[in-house]
Design an enzyme around this catalytic site. Sequence first.
Site, PDB file in Angstrom:
ATOM      1  CB  ALA A  67      -4.598  -0.492 -12.956  1.00 52.85           C
ATOM      2  N   GLY A 110      -1.861   2.297  -9.464  1.00 53.07           N
ATOM      3  CA  GLY A 110      -0.885   1.271  -9.804  1.00 53.07           C
ATOM      4  C   GLY A 110       0.485   1.842 -10.134  1.00 53.07           C
ATOM      5  CD  GLU A 113      -1.352  -0.115  -5.915  1.00 49.36           C
ATOM      6  OE1 GLU A 113      -1.782  -0.074  -7.096  1.00 49.36           O
ATOM      7  OE2 GLU A 113      -1.975  -0.645  -4.987  1.00 49.36           O
ATOM      8  CD  GLU A 133      -5.696   2.924  -6.388  1.00 46.87           C
ATOM      9  OE1 GLU A 133      -5.588   3.847  -5.542  1.00 46.87           O
ATOM     10  OE2 GLU A 133      -4.720   2.314  -6.843  1.00 46.87           O
TER      11      GLU A 133
END
Length: 261
Positions: A67, A110, A113, A133
């Site tokens: 992200a 992300g 993911e 993270e």
Amino acid sequence: TTQYNYILTSRPEPAVTLITLNRPKALNALCSPLFAELNQALREADDDSSVSAIVLTGSDRAFAAGADIKEMKDLEFSEVYKTRFLEDWAEMTRIRKPIIAAVSGYALGGGCELALMCDIILASPTAKFGQPEINLGTIPGGGGSQRLAHIVGKSRTMEMVLTGRMISAQEASDWGIVSRVVKEGDGEVVKEAIAVGKEIASKSQISVQAGKEVVNAAYELTLAEGLRFERRIFHGLFATKDQKEGMSAFAQKRKPNFVNE
Ligand code: CAA
């Protein structure tokens, strides 16, 4: 075709759409507008009856580095909660056509993911998967803790989520995160993913859609419910022309000519 700022789309094969994340300066960090474009391109491919499979890739250096940390660093709880921050990422799990991730370089946070939301993951030997993270004072927010736990179990998921350690393509393959590691070379993994897409495109597209639907059910249903669901969908396919064609062709020792009905 639609013009995008953060992604590129093309048709390397008549029935395969290739979506390339294209934010090289940020290693394909998944900012909100990038994900909105990705969702739109996926929807367009899903709605286009001439497309049978979708390949999603990044660059040789990064599939996606996560992200966008700079975009989210100052957000407050009330904002992320009210705007359902990242919830739109899951839209891609409603796509009916197979999505094949071709991963080279970093697939972190992300980005990992995102790959996990695809149906098949192929990795180049340079691929690195991780959920870093924890190093940012947070945890995965795009499904990593849950999808990894289903695939690799508790101990490996805990290690990835709690230490942030990156794993190699080979480990990801040994653990079952990716279906295989392709041979070395720029563009090899994309070429191979397109070949898988082309292979899928040669099948009955009704069976392909049904196959994806039942496999995905395994991640949501109990075994008994899943088995019943599979059996019912299997029964349902006896109502299709393609089942008659596929089985007749086998009996007559010829190639099937599927009509996707
Ligand atoms: N968000 C925003 N920008 C990012 C980014 C990210 N996730 N990852 C890399 N970038 C940017 C860098 O800031 C840098 O930009 P500038 O040139 O403007 O400084 C550029 O991309 C190149 O990156 P580096 O200079 O850091 O490249 P490197 O080769 O030295 O390191 C890397 C590569 C190890 C991948 C490193 O960039 C890195 O650690 N990135 C962050 C990885 C990460 O923590 N991802 C998780 C994000 S949180 C998340 O995803 C939450 C969730 O679950 C949904």
